[in-house]
Scaffold this motif. Structure first.
Motif, mmCIF file in Angstrom:
data_model
loop_
_atom_site.group_PDB
_atom_site.id
_atom_site.type_symbol
_atom_site.label_atom_id
_atom_site.label_comp_id
_atom_site.label_asym_id
_atom_site.label_seq_id
_atom_site.Cartn_x
_atom_site.Cartn_y
_atom_site.Cartn_z
ATOM 1 N N TYR A 1 -54.009 58.849 16.368
ATOM 2 C CA TYR A 1 -54.167 57.441 15.980
ATOM 3 C C TYR A 1 -54.777 56.661 17.136
ATOM 4 N N PHE A 2 -55.258 55.470 16.828
ATOM 5 C CA PHE A 2 -55.745 54.557 17.863
ATOM 6 C C PHE A 2 -54.607 53.630 18.280
ATOM 7 N N LEU A 3 -54.640 53.220 19.544
ATOM 8 C CA LEU A 3 -53.654 52.247 20.016
ATOM 9 C C LEU A 3 -54.369 50.922 20.258
ATOM 10 N N ALA A 4 -53.900 49.864 19.596
ATOM 11 C CA ALA A 4 -54.526 48.550 19.792
ATOM 12 C C ALA A 4 -53.766 47.779 20.862
ATOM 13 N N GLN A 5 -54.499 46.979 21.630
ATOM 14 C CA GLN A 5 -53.865 46.167 22.674
ATOM 15 C C GLN A 5 -54.439 44.758 22.667
ATOM 16 N N GLY A 6 -53.603 43.804 23.035
ATOM 17 C CA GLY A 6 -54.049 42.402 23.073
ATOM 18 C C GLY A 6 -54.660 42.019 24.405
ATOM 19 N N THR A 7 -55.463 42.906 24.979
ATOM 20 C CA THR A 7 -56.105 42.621 26.271
ATOM 21 C C THR A 7 -57.106 41.468 26.121
ATOM 22 N N LEU A 8 -57.086 40.534 27.073
ATOM 23 C CA LEU A 8 -58.037 39.425 27.041
ATOM 24 C C LEU A 8 -59.155 39.651 28.059
ATOM 25 N N TYR A 9 -60.165 38.806 27.957
ATOM 26 C CA TYR A 9 -61.306 38.884 28.874
ATOM 27 C C TYR A 9 -60.835 38.764 30.327
ATOM 28 N N THR A 10 -59.905 37.838 30.538
ATOM 29 C CA THR A 10 -59.385 37.630 31.900
ATOM 30 C C THR A 10 -58.688 38.890 32.420
ATOM 31 N N ASP A 11 -57.967 39.596 31.546
ATOM 32 C CA ASP A 11 -57.289 40.826 31.977
ATOM 33 C C ASP A 11 -58.316 41.851 32.441
ATOM 34 N N LEU A 12 -59.407 41.943 31.684
ATOM 35 C CA LEU A 12 -60.451 42.913 32.030
ATOM 36 C C LEU A 12 -61.043 42.608 33.393
ATOM 37 N N ILE A 13 -61.407 41.354 33.563
ATOM 38 C CA ILE A 13 -62.079 40.958 34.806
ATOM 39 C C ILE A 13 -61.106 41.098 35.972
ATOM 40 N N GLU A 14 -59.856 40.627 35.779
ATOM 41 C CA GLU A 14 -58.914 40.651 36.890
ATOM 42 C C GLU A 14 -58.491 42.059 37.278
ATOM 43 N N LYS B 1 -53.929 57.231 25.910
ATOM 44 C CA LYS B 1 -54.881 56.748 24.905
ATOM 45 C C LYS B 1 -56.158 56.252 25.577
ATOM 46 N N ARG B 2 -56.009 55.619 26.738
ATOM 47 C CA ARG B 2 -57.201 55.138 27.431
ATOM 48 C C ARG B 2 -58.053 56.328 27.871
ATOM 49 N N ALA B 3 -57.387 57.336 28.420
ATOM 50 C CA ALA B 3 -58.127 58.513 28.885
ATOM 51 C C ALA B 3 -58.869 59.173 27.719
ATOM 52 N N ALA B 4 -58.286 59.099 26.517
ATOM 53 C CA ALA B 4 -58.915 59.733 25.360
ATOM 54 C C ALA B 4 -59.915 58.791 24.674
ATOM 55 N N GLY B 5 -60.089 57.593 25.216
ATOM 56 C CA GLY B 5 -61.024 56.628 24.613
ATOM 57 C C GLY B 5 -60.531 56.143 23.267
ATOM 58 N N ARG B 6 -59.223 56.096 23.095
ATOM 59 C CA ARG B 6 -58.689 55.685 21.785
ATOM 60 C C ARG B 6 -57.868 54.405 21.883
ATOM 61 N N ILE B 7 -58.426 53.451 22.625
ATOM 62 C CA ILE B 7 -57.804 52.132 22.723
ATOM 63 C C ILE B 7 -58.704 51.133 22.006
ATOM 64 N N VAL B 8 -58.086 50.253 21.232
ATOM 65 C CA VAL B 8 -58.833 49.211 20.529
ATOM 66 C C VAL B 8 -58.421 47.881 21.137
ATOM 67 N N GLU B 9 -59.387 47.117 21.631
ATOM 68 C CA GLU B 9 -59.039 45.842 22.280
ATOM 69 C C GLU B 9 -59.868 44.716 21.666
ATOM 70 N N PRO B 10 -59.485 44.264 20.480
ATOM 71 C CA PRO B 10 -60.354 43.328 19.751
ATOM 72 C C PRO B 10 -60.447 41.932 20.366
ATOM 73 N N LEU B 11 -59.566 41.592 21.327
ATOM 74 C CA LEU B 11 -59.658 40.254 21.921
ATOM 75 C C LEU B 11 -60.301 40.291 23.305
ATOM 76 N N ALA B 12 -60.798 41.474 23.706
ATOM 77 C CA ALA B 12 -61.236 41.642 25.093
ATOM 78 C C ALA B 12 -62.443 40.787 25.460
ATOM 79 N N GLY B 13 -63.054 40.125 24.475
ATOM 80 C CA GLY B 13 -64.180 39.244 24.799
ATOM 81 C C GLY B 13 -63.761 37.787 24.856
ATOM 82 N N LEU B 14 -62.469 37.515 24.760
ATOM 83 C CA LEU B 14 -62.031 36.121 24.616
ATOM 84 C C LEU B 14 -61.161 35.611 25.755
ATOM 85 N N TYR B 15 -61.293 34.328 26.022
ATOM 86 C CA TYR B 15 -60.380 33.632 26.924
ATOM 87 C C TYR B 15 -59.182 33.157 26.104
#
Ligand code: XMP
Length: 516
Positions: free
Chosen positions: A318-331, A357-371
């Motif tokens: 399965y895929f694992l979804a996460q609520g990562t934000l743009y700020t999390d990515l940058i920081e 899941k990250r190592a397998a490329g099976r993370i979904v981060e649909p908010l990663a482009g948002l502040y």
């Protein structure tokens, strides 16, 4: 979509530039400052901003942009290091200055420039730099000068290149928004096409393409980010495909777990697993009073419960979804250049599950482009209730770090009762939305009190309310005294175990927002 591309050289304010541009309705994207500028990336770029940096251009390994940036015909705005970089890359001279300009500093214009349309001839900017421009490159003119006689803005005559020594993205810089708007909209002619509807359309397609028809698991914390992630996935995928798991640690606030479940059901959740793990968490916390030890044990219990429960409900991949934000990515350094200094580690809970899941490329981060403020807007668009979307931040370890010393069920119940009165009253009195974060803390001491003829020996509760922008610094909320006295009286009247209420009047720094 028309884009303002921000080349990040590692300044702490790069994110603010991105946010300010998006606040104008113009799409902005932050990329590593030394990233190659390929034609595909540039297809929609209407303007480029070179950010500030903790580096000095005179350092041998200082970050350098792809030199094509200056000859594309696309307008470029250099900010602080970005200006110095531009000057240096065109044969000008930048040196360490004996005058370090830091904080508010007056600018005066020498030559008119479109960047400052509508800005008064003299205005107060915000600066933070040690190096200064000694010689302007050929073909450039000085547009503004600081009160110390140092170049504040220079522009090139024959190319759309302009640079400023101050930071328009910082709120203390007067007319900063107008300057950025002049650049993005007037000079670059970028259209205001950035809306949450547009984001939903683009990201919805991406998510569907990424996950196909495979199951997606999302761990819900009850906070804004995971709830909006759930809302977005429920809007974009068939509801049966999404599995939502909420772990009730017993360290949540009054009625919180029921509210979370109700909210998710209202959004169409079908596979919702509510895990009552209170006993497991409290058993892990028994006898522990050191704050870091408590955090570690809560984190470990999360991982343990997560692993056990996930395998009960989902079999196969399965895929694992996460609520990562743009700020999390940058920081966390995932979105920026190699030369950027990583400011703080990723805020989302790390766990073996996430790592695998990250190592397998099976993370979904649909908010990663948002502040964060965009996430709130998206949440409202998707029908998430306002009380959830506009919620104050709540830490992962929950009441575990708001009960000082050992955590017990009895103390959780006392604090829940206090906090419920406090937050309900803040909302009822219209104060909640004026405050960035408010909560109560149960102190590990008792103090003497008197009720009628009886002497009591009750707990002490502390109320906290702060104003902040991002939690990095905070000011005490100037609580209206009458409200404070009335709320305090309600707490001691209704929660028998509490005999005394205090208000925390410490700012951050030197105190932190939480007590532990
Ligand atoms: P401090 O106490 O460091 O808090 O001034 C700054 C912000 O971070 C939140 N916070 C946490 N959030 N896990 C979290 O998810 C934690 O362990 C944690 N500690 C603090 C705090 O509520 C505030 O918003």
């Amino acid at each position: 979509m028309d884009t303002i591309l921000i080349l990040d050289f590692g300044s702490q304010t790069t994110q603010l530039i991105g946010r300010r541009i998006r606040d104008l309705g113009v799409y902005s994207e932050i990329v590593p400052g030394d990233a190659p500028l390929d034609d595909e990336r540039l297809a929609t770029v209407k303007g480029i901003i070179l950010s500030g940096s903790p580096h000095s251009v005179s350092e041998p390994d200082a970050p350098v942009p792809d030199q094509r940036v200056y000859s594309l015909g696309i307008p470029v705005l250099g900010i602080c290091y970005g200006l110095q970089r531009m000057v240096r890359d065109h044969g000008g001279q930048v040196e360490a200055s004996s005058t370090r300009e830091f904080g508010r500093s007056r600018q005066g214009f020498l030559t008119p420039h479109e960047l400052f349309d509508g800005v008064p001839d003299r205005f107060v900017s915000w600066m933070s730099h040690g190096d200064s421009i000694r010689h302007l490159p050929d073909g450039s003119v000085m547009v503004a000068e600081s009160e110390h006689g140092l170049p504040g803005c220079i522009a090139f005559r024959d190319r759309p290149l302009v640079g400023i020594q101050f930071h328009p993205e910082v709120t203390h810089c007067d007319h900063g928004d107008a300057i950025l708007e002049n650049f993005a909209v007037k000079i670059c002619k970028a259209r205001r096409q950035w809306t949450m509807q547009e984001y939903l359309k683009i990201e919805g397609d991406k998510v569907r393409a990424q996950v196909g028809s495979e199951p997606v698991l999302l761990l819900i914390s009850g906070g804004v980010d995971s709830t909006v992630t759930a809302a977005m996935l429920l809007a974009e995928l068939p509801p049966e495909q999404l599995h939502l798991m909420y772990i009730d640690t017993g360290l949540m606030r009054h009625g919180e777990s029921d509210e979370v479940a109700e909210g998710l059901r209202a959004l169409g959740a079908r596979n919702l697993y509510l895990i009552d793990a209170e006993e497991r968490f409290l058993a892990r916390l028994s006898g522990v009073s050191d704050p870091e030890e408590k955090r570690n044990r809560i984190g470990d219990a999360f991982i343990e419960v997560q692993q056990e429960e996930v395998s009960r409900y989902i079999t196969g991949d399965y895929f694992l979804a996460q609520g990562t934000l743009y700020t999390d990515l940058i920081e966390s350094g995932r979105g920026v250049g190699t030369k950027a200094k990583v400011i703080k580690s990723h805020h989302n809970v790390r766990s073996p599950l996430v790592d695998a899941k990250r190592a397998a490329g099976r993370i979904v981060e649909p908010l990663a482009g948002l502040y964060k403020d965009e996430v709130r807007r998206l949440g409202k668009l998707l029908g998430v209730r306002e009380e959830i979307v506009d919620r104050h931040p709540f830490p992962g370890p929950g009441l575990g770090v708001r009960i000082l010393g050992e955590v017990t069920r009895e103390k959780c119940d006392i604090l829940r009762a206090v906090d419920h009165i406090y937050l309900t009253e803040l909302r009822r009195r219209g104060l909640y939305d004026q405050i960035w974060q408010a909560f109560s803390v149960l102190l590990p001491i008792r103090s003497t009190g008197v009720t009628g003829d009886d002497r009591g020996y009750g707990y002490v509760a502390a109320l906290r309310a702060v104003e902040s922008r991002d939690g990095m610094t905070a000011d005490v909320f100037p609580f209206p005294m009458n409200d404070l006295l009335e709320i305090s009286a309600m707490i001691t009247n209704r929660v028998k175990a509490v005999g005394r209420v205090v208000y925390d009047v410490s700012s951050k720094p030197p105190a932190t927002i939480e007590w532990e």
